[in-house]
Design an enzyme around this catalytic site. Structure first.
Site: not given
Ligand code: PYC
Length: 322
Positions: A88-90, A234, A238-239
């Site tokens: 999960c990036g964020h 999101d 979304c990372g």
């Molecule tokens: O930021 O990768 C992300 C992410 C995945 C689901 C919610 N945020």
């Protein structure tokens, strides 16, 4: 009475709840094994932390763990309202800011172990965080899918730490007042992919849908709307979804290594992304900011019928829409 210690933050509007005390004992094995144990034996704990009445569908949880690799600052398992996430990036940006808040790290480079591999995060002196993600890739370009009530659309299948279906071929305006409609369209696309047997590598379910459109701010390159596995959208760009997008752009020759891509979310928050190529693999880096919003102790009382959350597997009659 059980107590769980958490710190909440948000990254571009998307919340993360880091569990740093009171979590289950998952042993010392590889993170992927511990994530499986977490899902098999502690799903009620996941639900207690992120689901109502203590949380909401949008909260992403993160269980802070001892890493197996001593060069890592922490190990982490991310989870949401319906299960676990690969990466999960964020959430990683939120984790780094939370570790700093807890006094565990200072600005500099930090390695974080996740179930899908080690990522590297740089905490900059201005508080921003750059996350060097795991290798990301597009596996199929221009996949046609027939979507109930919408018709035929085309999208790319890509991995950025989670599986994404990336769609630019749609007629939807990506505006905040249209979130209900965008959720409905994306959910239909996800159901169509599943019904038509369209998957990621090894039959993996494509559980994140990403719609793209023009940015609202001319400084940015694109706007997205990302629907997560449990039907929450999101709030951030979304990372892992931006990583998947960067892998597609690189594969199409539209982004060179080191070039900056500014991905805007449906709220207007921005991640700056770029790629480097290592041993022929696309390694995305995502930069963003997170802010701590709360330090709390969650309390689970034994006589509370919803102690494990309203969607807990231990709570009868709470099955979600499949
Ligand atoms: O930021 O990768 C992300 C992410 C995945 C689901 C919610 N945020």
């Amino acid at each position: 009475m059980k107590k769980i210690h958490v710190i909440d933050s948000h990254t571009g509007g998307e919340p993360t709840r880091i569990v740093y005390g009171g979590g289950p004992d998952l042993g010392q094995g590889p993170l992927a094994d511990r994530a499986r144990l977490f899902l098999q034996h502690h799903d009620h704990f996941r639900s207690a932390v992120v689901n109502e009445p203590r949380g909401s569908d949008v909260i992403v949880g993160a269980l802070l763990l001892k890493p197996t690799d001593p060069t890592c600052a922490a190990g982490v398992i991310f989870f949401n309202n319906v299960g676990t996430l690969g990466m999960c990036g964020h959430g990683t940006i939120g984790l780094i800011v939370t570790l700093q808040h807890l006094g565990k790290i200072q600005p500099g480079e930090h390695r974080i172990e996740t179930p899908v591999g080690i990522v590297t995060a740089i905490l900059h002196t201005n508080g921003e965080v750059s996350v060097r993600n795991i290798a990301s890739r597009r596996i199929t370009k221009e996949v046609r899918v027939s979507v109930d009530g919408i018709g035929e659309i085309t999208g790319d299948i890509a991995w950025g730490g989670n599986w994404f279906f990336l769609v630019a071929d749609h007629t939807e305006e990506l505006a905040r007042h249209r979130i209900e409609r965008l959720t409905e369209v994306s959910w239909r696309i996800r159901k169509a992919l599943s019904a038509q047997g369209i998957t990621g590598t090894g039959g993996a379910e494509i559980d994140h849908i990403e719609l793209f459109g023009p940015p609202a701010d001319a400084k940015n390159h694109s706007r997205n709307f990302v629907l997560c596995p449990g039907k929450a959208y999101d709030r951030s760009p979304c990372g892992t979804g931006t990583s998947a997008k960067l892998a597609c752009l690189y594969a199409d020759g539209k982004l060179k290594p080191g070039e900056i891509w500014r991905q805007e979310s449906i709220l207007g928050s921005v991640f700056e992304g770029s790629v480097s190529i290592v041993d022929g693999e696309v390694i995305p880096t995502i930069k963003g900011s997170a802010f701590v919003t709360a330090e709390s102790t969650l309390i689970l009382q034994e006589n509370d019928p919803f102690q494990w959350g309203i969607d807990s597997p231990l709570q009868a009659g709470t099955e979600r829409e499949a």
